[in-house]
Each structure stands twice: as C-alpha cells, then as structure tokens.
Design a protein around this motif. Structure first.
Motif, PDB file in Angstrom:
ATOM      1  N   UNK A   1       0.862  -1.284   0.163  1.00 19.26           N
ATOM      2  CA  UNK A   1      -0.023  -0.033   0.141  1.00 19.26           C
ATOM      3  C   UNK A   1       0.781   1.249  -0.071  1.00 19.26           C
ATOM      4  N   UNK A   2       1.774   1.232   0.909  1.00 19.67           N
ATOM      5  CA  UNK A   2       2.769   2.402   1.185  1.00 19.67           C
ATOM      6  C   UNK A   2       3.415   2.706  -0.277  1.00 19.67           C
ATOM      7  N   UNK A   3       4.211   1.782  -0.829  1.00 21.35           N
ATOM      8  CA  UNK A   3       4.975   1.981  -1.912  1.00 21.35           C
ATOM      9  C   UNK A   3       4.433   2.162  -3.108  1.00 21.35           C
ATOM     10  N   UNK A   4       3.231   1.737  -3.268  1.00 25.89           N
ATOM     11  CA  UNK A   4       2.066   2.274  -4.604  1.00 25.89           C
ATOM     12  C   UNK A   4       1.593   3.527  -4.141  1.00 25.89           C
ATOM     13  N   UNK A   5       1.018   3.770  -3.002  1.00 27.72           N
ATOM     14  CA  UNK A   5       0.162   5.226  -2.833  1.00 27.72           C
ATOM     15  C   UNK A   5       1.266   6.368  -2.692  1.00 27.72           C
ATOM     16  N   UNK A   6       2.453   6.098  -2.349  1.00 27.49           N
ATOM     17  CA  UNK A   6       3.661   6.909  -2.234  1.00 27.49           C
ATOM     18  C   UNK A   6       4.187   7.400  -3.662  1.00 27.49           C
ATOM     19  N   UNK A   7       3.887   6.357  -4.512  1.00 30.13           N
ATOM     20  CA  UNK A   7       4.550   6.762  -5.954  1.00 30.13           C
ATOM     21  C   UNK A   7       6.080   6.400  -5.639  1.00 30.13           C
ATOM     22  N   UNK A   8       6.591   5.295  -4.797  1.00 35.83           N
ATOM     23  CA  UNK A   8       7.952   5.107  -4.556  1.00 35.83           C
ATOM     24  C   UNK A   8       8.695   6.019  -3.779  1.00 35.83           C
ATOM     25  N   UNK A   9       7.991   6.950  -3.101  1.00 36.09           N
ATOM     26  CA  UNK A   9       8.604   8.114  -2.476  1.00 36.09           C
ATOM     27  C   UNK A   9       9.064   7.635  -1.006  1.00 36.09           C
ATOM     28  N   UNK A  10       8.319   6.422  -0.568  1.00 29.14           N
ATOM     29  CA  UNK A  10       8.752   5.543   0.446  1.00 29.14           C
ATOM     30  C   UNK A  10       9.172   4.299  -0.097  1.00 29.14           C
ATOM     31  N   UNK A  11      10.433   3.424   0.462  1.00 30.82           N
ATOM     32  CA  UNK A  11      10.677   2.199   0.420  1.00 30.82           C
ATOM     33  C   UNK A  11      10.346   1.625   1.606  1.00 30.82           C
ATOM     34  N   UNK A  12       9.665   0.385   1.677  1.00 32.02           N
ATOM     35  CA  UNK A  12       9.571  -0.302   3.072  1.00 32.02           C
ATOM     36  C   UNK A  12      10.306  -1.614   2.885  1.00 32.02           C
ATOM     37  N   UNK A  13      11.138  -1.848   3.944  1.00 25.54           N
ATOM     38  CA  UNK A  13      12.074  -3.239   3.888  1.00 25.54           C
ATOM     39  C   UNK A  13      11.202  -3.899   5.094  1.00 25.54           C
ATOM     40  N   UNK A  14      11.394  -5.317   4.943  1.00 23.23           N
ATOM     41  CA  UNK A  14      10.750  -6.059   5.983  1.00 23.23           C
ATOM     42  C   UNK A  14      11.680  -7.008   6.618  1.00 23.23           C
ATOM     43  N   UNK A  15      11.753  -7.061   7.943  1.00 20.29           N
ATOM     44  CA  UNK A  15      12.592  -8.182   8.744  1.00 20.29           C
ATOM     45  C   UNK A  15      11.799  -8.969   9.573  1.00 20.29           C
ATOM     46  N   UNK A  16      11.879 -10.262   9.719  1.00 17.05           N
ATOM     47  CA  UNK A  16      11.429 -11.082  10.572  1.00 17.05           C
ATOM     48  C   UNK A  16      12.097 -11.928  11.413  1.00 17.05           C
ATOM     49  N   UNK A  17      11.815 -12.909  12.323  1.00 15.41           N
ATOM     50  CA  UNK A  17      12.433 -13.795  13.031  1.00 15.41           C
ATOM     51  C   UNK A  17      13.602 -12.902  13.946  1.00 15.41           C
ATOM     52  N   UNK A  18      13.257 -11.861  14.379  1.00 13.82           N
ATOM     53  CA  UNK A  18      14.359 -11.158  15.334  1.00 13.82           C
ATOM     54  C   UNK A  18      15.344 -10.627  14.546  1.00 13.82           C
ATOM     55  N   UNK A  19      15.591 -10.648  13.358  1.00 11.55           N
ATOM     56  CA  UNK A  19      16.719 -10.308  12.602  1.00 11.55           C
ATOM     57  C   UNK A  19      17.331  -9.062  13.150  1.00 11.55           C
ATOM     58  N   UNK A  20      16.346  -7.939  13.424  1.00  9.48           N
ATOM     59  CA  UNK A  20      16.622  -6.542  13.830  1.00  9.48           C
ATOM     60  C   UNK A  20      16.746  -6.653  15.467  1.00  9.48           C
ATOM     61  N   UNK A  21      16.555  -7.801  16.192  1.00  8.12           N
ATOM     62  CA  UNK A  21      16.782  -7.654  17.607  1.00  8.12           C
ATOM     63  C   UNK A  21      15.190  -8.125  18.216  1.00  8.12           C
ATOM     64  N   UNK A  22      15.433  -8.102  19.473  1.00  7.52           N
ATOM     65  CA  UNK A  22      14.076  -8.599  20.240  1.00  7.52           C
ATOM     66  C   UNK A  22      13.014  -7.224  20.370  1.00  7.52           C
ATOM     67  N   UNK A  23      11.865  -7.616  20.908  1.00 17.05           N
ATOM     68  CA  UNK A  23      11.014  -6.628  20.999  1.00 17.05           C
ATOM     69  C   UNK A  23      11.474  -5.306  21.672  1.00 17.05           C
ATOM     70  N   UNK A  24      11.983  -5.689  22.895  1.00 14.06           N
ATOM     71  CA  UNK A  24      12.514  -4.193  23.668  1.00 14.06           C
ATOM     72  C   UNK A  24      13.654  -3.494  22.939  1.00 14.06           C
ATOM     73  N   UNK A  25      14.713  -4.375  22.346  1.00 16.10           N
ATOM     74  CA  UNK A  25      15.923  -3.616  21.345  1.00 16.10           C
ATOM     75  C   UNK A  25      15.016  -2.714  20.401  1.00 16.10           C
ATOM     76  N   UNK A  26      14.169  -3.496  19.732  1.00 15.01           N
ATOM     77  CA  UNK A  26      13.669  -2.803  18.448  1.00 15.01           C
ATOM     78  C   UNK A  26      12.682  -1.540  18.846  1.00 15.01           C
ATOM     79  N   UNK A  27      12.248  -1.607  20.147  1.00 16.86           N
ATOM     80  CA  UNK A  27      11.481  -0.375  20.445  1.00 16.86           C
ATOM     81  C   UNK A  27      12.506   0.663  20.557  1.00 16.86           C
TER      82      UNK A  27
END
Ligand code: KDG
Length: 352
Positions: free
Chosen positions: A69-95
């Motif tokens: 939705x975001x990439x389509x509606x923003x005409x590419x002005x926003x790119x969104x990258x997704x990371x799962x399985x705590x690749x970026x850390x646990x809940x508290x670290x990510x907050x």
C-alpha cells in the motif's frame, strides 16, 4: 576493430549518461524551466520494519500488505523493507531502536510496552476480554487510542492495534488440565510482571525471556513450556519441541504497531496520511487472517503430532479462580480507577 568497439562502448556510456540513465535523476534544462533554477529531486524515505515472528505469521502478512500500500500510494517516495524472526533484535531492543531513530517500525505484543507505560498492563490481566470482537471494539475506541497517544511522550507513535490473539499453554512434560498439573513446570513468559505473577499463582516456575530465544530454550530444556496463540505455536513449529497444548486462552494479546517518532516528525503530511491509512488497511486483513488461522490451526497442531486439550467449563473456571487475585494485586500499580473504568467499558461493550 577492437579500437572501434571500445570507442563505440564509450560513446554508448556517454549517450546513456546524457539521457539520464545514471543514479541522479535528469534535471530539466534552464530553457525547460523558463530560466528558473532546476527543481530539487523529490526526497525519498526508507522504512525498516522488524518483528520477532517468522514470515509465515499473520503479523508478517500484515506488514506485506502495508508495504504494498505504502509503496504504491507514495509513488515510490517511500520504500519499505521487512525483517522477521528477530533479525533486527528482540521486541525491547527494536522499541529502543525506534526511540533512537535507527529503525522505523516494529510491532510487539502489548506486554513489553508496559515497561514504557504501565497502563498497557491492563491487557495482561487474565481472562479480560470475552471475545476478539470485544477486544477490537475496545482497542479501536477511545481507551485504545488514549494508550497509543500516550506513547508519543516516549518517542513512539502508535499507529494501530493488530491482533496476536488468545494465548494458550504448551509444554513438553505432561498434559495440563488443572492448575495442579502445572506445578513445578518451567514456563517461559513475556517480559512482564503480571504474566510472571499469574504463572507463579498457578504453581509454575515462570522465566521471562525474549521471543527470539524461546525455541532454543525449549529445545535445550531450559524451559518446559511457554504460552502463545495457536498460529504462533503452529507456524513456529513448536511441535518439534513441545508435545502438549492446552487451550487456556488466558490472555488476549494485541499487537501494537509502532513507528519511530524521530522518523514520523520528518515525514511530510501527505506521507504521514499514507502510512496511517496503510496501518488501518492492513489491520483489517491482518485480523481476518489471524482469526482464520486461530481456528484452522488447532487441527493443524494435532496433525503436527501434539496432544491438544480443550478444557471443560469447570476446568477453565479453576484457572480463572486461581488467577483472579492477580487483578487485585496489580490494580494499584496500574491505577485502581483506571482498571475499574476499563472493566466497566469492557462490560458495556460485551452487553452491546
Ligand atoms: O513480533 C512479535 C513478537 O516478537 C512477540 O511479541 C511475540 O507474543 C510474542 C511473545 O511471546 O514474545
């Protein structure tokens, strides 16, 4: 001939550069802009969204809908990258990363958020919501919004509530039908005082731990069991290390979709609107998938080889009785008046 080829290749590169095929966007000439200075290329934004669950979970499917939705509606002005399985850390670290502005989105269960604002602990009170529909009506109403707004003072923008769902118990030791069956079992809980308390009340030995460490902890026998919604138990293949599921439904966990306030404040108004809208569009579908999975995957757990125990009303009431003291114990901490208002509102929504 070789020399000619090289000259042709150089010529081609020059033509491509002139045609604007390099990384910098083509600038209009002064003639084209009527003598005015060349327009600035539009600013683009990157959203890195990280979660603890895997890429099969309804939570990740929600993020995929949001990205589209975001990439389509923003005409590419926003790119969104997704990371799962705590690749970026646990809940508290990510907050914390959101608060510092080094990550843009995360979506924890509400439980770890209570370390930021204690009122979020209401969601951890056992057997609070009688149905998913009542939970959604409460979360999407004034009470839910007030809690989301309260996060702004802590560097977080609460975009929406998604659904994790009713939490159930699993373990690798024995079938659990009564609180007595839980006695002495080491149960992983989320990092939250209420969860620790009511598992202690039930006679278990609770151990708080981030989600990313859970599978290994069960595999290595550091804990005997854990509690999570059916979709998580199924999709994270907990059946490989757990034999018994008891459908206790002791807590309904909302997911809180959070954005970094540092990032939010940089976004122009039109992009803020797109991001907020995307959170709601994805919410609807995410909740639908989550409920569908919660139903379907009970059978799936049996197919994976687990013993799935459905409690009779009397058996369930025995759990409710033991944990009812938890509400009184934590009322003061959360704010007694606030808890009463919440209980009243849930009662009102239930009767509607
Ligand atoms: O992506 C969310 C997960 O990190 C976590 O909140 C899941 O309910 C959960 C748990 O048990 O930690």
């Amino acid at each position: 001939m070789k020399h000619l080829k090289k000259t042709m290749a150089l010529l081609l590169v020059a033509v491509l550069l002139l045609a604007g095929c390099g990384s910098t966007p083509a600038q209009p000439s002064e003639q084209e802009t009527g003598g005015a200075a060349a327009a600035e290329p539009e600013k683009t934004y990157l959203i890195r969204a990280g979660i603890g669950l895997n890429d099969q979970h309804p939570q990740y499917l929600g993020l995929e809908i949001m990205k589209e939705y975001i990439e389509r509606e923003s005409n590419g002005r926003i790119e969104m990258q997704l990371f799962h399985s705590s690749q970026l850390g646990d809940d508290i670290q990510m907050m914390e990363a959101l608060q510092m502005g080094s990550q843009e989105i995360t979506c924890p269960s509400s439980a770890p958020i209570s370390s930021i604002d204690k009122r979020n602990m209401v969601f951890d009170l056992p057997f609070l919501f009688p149905s998913e529909e009542v939970a959604s009506a409460f979360l999407d109403g004034a009470f839910g919004q007030e809690l989301l707004d309260g996060l702004e003072d802590h560097g977080l923008v609460g975009l929406a509530y998604w659904e994790n769902g009713y939490r159930h118990l699993t373990n690798s030791v024995r079938e659990v039908r009564t609180p007595e069956d839980l006695r002495g079992l080491k149960i992983r809980t989320m990092e939250n005082q209420i969860h620790l308390d009511f598992f202690r009340e039930l006679g278990a030995n609770p151990t708080p731990m981030p989600f990313g460490e859970l599978f290994t902890a069960m595999q290595q026998g550091v804990v005997d069991g854990q509690e999570n919604p059916v979709s998580t138990i199924y999709l994270q293949s907990f059946s490989e290390v757990q034999d018994y599921t008891t459908l206790t439904g002791h807590v309904y966990s909302p997911f809180v979709l959070l954005m970094s306030k540092v990032f939010w404040d940089e976004l122009p108004e039109d992009l803020k609107e797109i991001v907020q809208e995307a959170a709601y569009v994805a919410q609807e579908e995410q909740r639908r998938i989550s409920r569908e999975y919660a139903d379907e995957m009970v059978e799936g757990l049996r197919e994976q080889g687990m013993t799935v125990t459905e409690l009779t009303l009397e058996e369930l009431q025995a759990f409710q009785q033991v944990t009812s003291s938890t509400i009184d114990k934590f009322k003061g901490d959360i704010g007694a008046d606030y808890v009463d208002q919440v209980l009243e509102e849930i009662q009102r929504l239930t009767n509607e």
